[in-house]
Design an enzyme around this catalytic site. Structure first.
Site, PDB file in Angstrom:
ATOM      1  N   CYS A 131      66.624  59.652  51.597  1.00 44.96           N
ATOM      2  CA  CYS A 131      66.233  60.852  52.339  1.00 44.96           C
ATOM      3  C   CYS A 131      66.321  60.661  53.850  1.00 44.96           C
ATOM      4  CB  CYS A 131      64.827  61.284  51.938  1.00 44.96           C
ATOM      5  SG  CYS A 131      63.603  59.960  51.939  1.00 44.96           S
ATOM      6  N   HIS A 253      60.071  64.281  56.856  1.00 44.40           N
ATOM      7  CA  HIS A 253      60.181  63.020  57.575  1.00 44.40           C
ATOM      8  C   HIS A 253      60.624  63.275  59.012  1.00 44.40           C
ATOM      9  CE1 HIS A 253      59.485  61.074  53.889  1.00 44.40           C
ATOM     10  NE2 HIS A 253      60.667  60.560  53.630  1.00 44.40           N
TER      11      HIS A 253
END
EC number: 1.2.1.11
Length: 346
Positions: A131, A253
């Site tokens: 990711c 994130h």
């Protein structure tokens, strides 16, 4: 239009749920949907496409039996290791785990960068990158094509949902415990009342510089993934150094990027390059407090970049801050883009 039988291995997990939402919202040409999971979850019901489906057990035979055309794997590396090869005999496998990412016979794909690799899959398996790698490469690639990158230093601030549902529950439970004790005693030492859940230390009101296992060189596997996967996706070998930190954020994130170019650069050109980059949104007006945040990026399919500025001492170095929803951009959306590109061009 041709329709496809689609399976999701790990359908009840955090990424599996996002895959279902993505399939629903993208009008994916589905003929049959088959949710798969472990024997422990088999028989349970799951909601998708406005109806209830029974979760089937993941076995070596289920993919051929259910005539699956495309199988998304999002149940952990050990599950992909055991079942992906069997599935790939009859279905295209798009694997969200790390197991196949550095296999030379498995393309590692971010469609905005190397979609052509989708059709270079001798094992009939395509790997979805980490990711944090996905969002970083979508910033680095257009900049490298225009300016030529010399090296990168990245520090990440990763949400608890990157560890799945157990990470979410740990944060929720620890916050509840901490707030109950703080209500009684605002000066309490939380070390005395909080216990570690999904992470090495309590995550509530904390930051943990430890994601995945430590290697002998002092880096974690997560940090090394960002290095090696970026090299494979972009076809480059410039130095990358990463420090990955888990923070008490539910979703999305964040990454602080320091990018050294081979030559001096014009900051205005940087803005133009990134504004024209696919899936990238420039969010950068400090005078109006406009910059990326995890909350704003959540539940979107864009990589947000801001805080763009030249280094004070090195005219060849750019600093920036990028944020993306790791469950969507960093997993489900990227996997769906791979599948959509495949069916459109197969």
């Amino acid at each position: 239009m041709k329709t496809y039988n689609v399976a999701i291995v790990g359908a009840s997990g955090a990424v599996g749920q996002e895959l279902i939402k993505g399939l629903e919202n993208s009008f994916f040409p589905i003929k049959k949907f088959v949710p798969l999971a472990s024997a422990r979850s088999a028989g349970k019901k799951i909601r998708a496409f406005n109806k209830d489906y029974e979760i089937l057990e993941t076995t070596h035979e289920v993919f051929e039996k259910e005539e699956i055309d495309i199988a998304f794997f999002s149940a952990g590396g050990s599950v992909s290791e055991e079942f992906a090869i069997s599935a790939s005999k009859t279905a295209l496998v798009i694997d969200n785990t790390s197991f196949f990412r550095l296999n030379k016979d498995v393309p590692l794909v971010v469609p905005e960068i190397n979609a052509q690799e989708i059709f270079n899959a001798p094992l009939n398996i395509i790997a979805n990158p980490n990711c944090s790698t996905i969002q970083m490469t979508q910033i680095l690639n257009p900049l490298h094509l225009h300016f030529k990158i010399k090296s990168v230093i990245v520090s990440t601030y990763q949400a608890v949902s990157g560890a799945g549902n157990k990470g979410i529950e740990s944060l929720k439970n620890e916050l509840k415990t901490a707030l109950e004790h703080l209500e009684k005693d605002p000066a309490i030492d939380l070390n005395q009342v909080l216990q570690a859940g999904a992470f090495a230390y309590p995550i509530a009101f904390n930051a943990i510089a430890h994601i995945d296992t430590f290697k002998e060189n002092g880096y974690t596997k997560e940090e090394l993934k960002m290095v090696h996967e970026t090299h494979k996706i972009m076809g480059v070998d410039f130095p990358i150094s990463a420090t990955c930190v888990r923070v008490p954020v539910l979703r999305s994130h964040s990454e602080s990027l320091s990018i050294a170019f081979e030559k001096e650069f014009d900051l205005k050109e940087v803005y133009e390059v990134l504004k024209n980059a696919p899936s990238v949104v420039v969010c950068d007006d400090p005078s109006h407090n406009l910059y990326p945040t995890p909350l704003k990026a959540s539940h979107t399919d864009s990589v947000f970049i801001g805080r763009l500025r030249k280094d004070l001492f090195d005219k060849k170095t750019l600093h920036g801050f990028c944020v993306a929803d790791q469950l969507r951009v960093g997993a489900a959306t990227n996997a769906l883009k791979i599948a959509l590109h495949y069916i459109k061009n197969a």
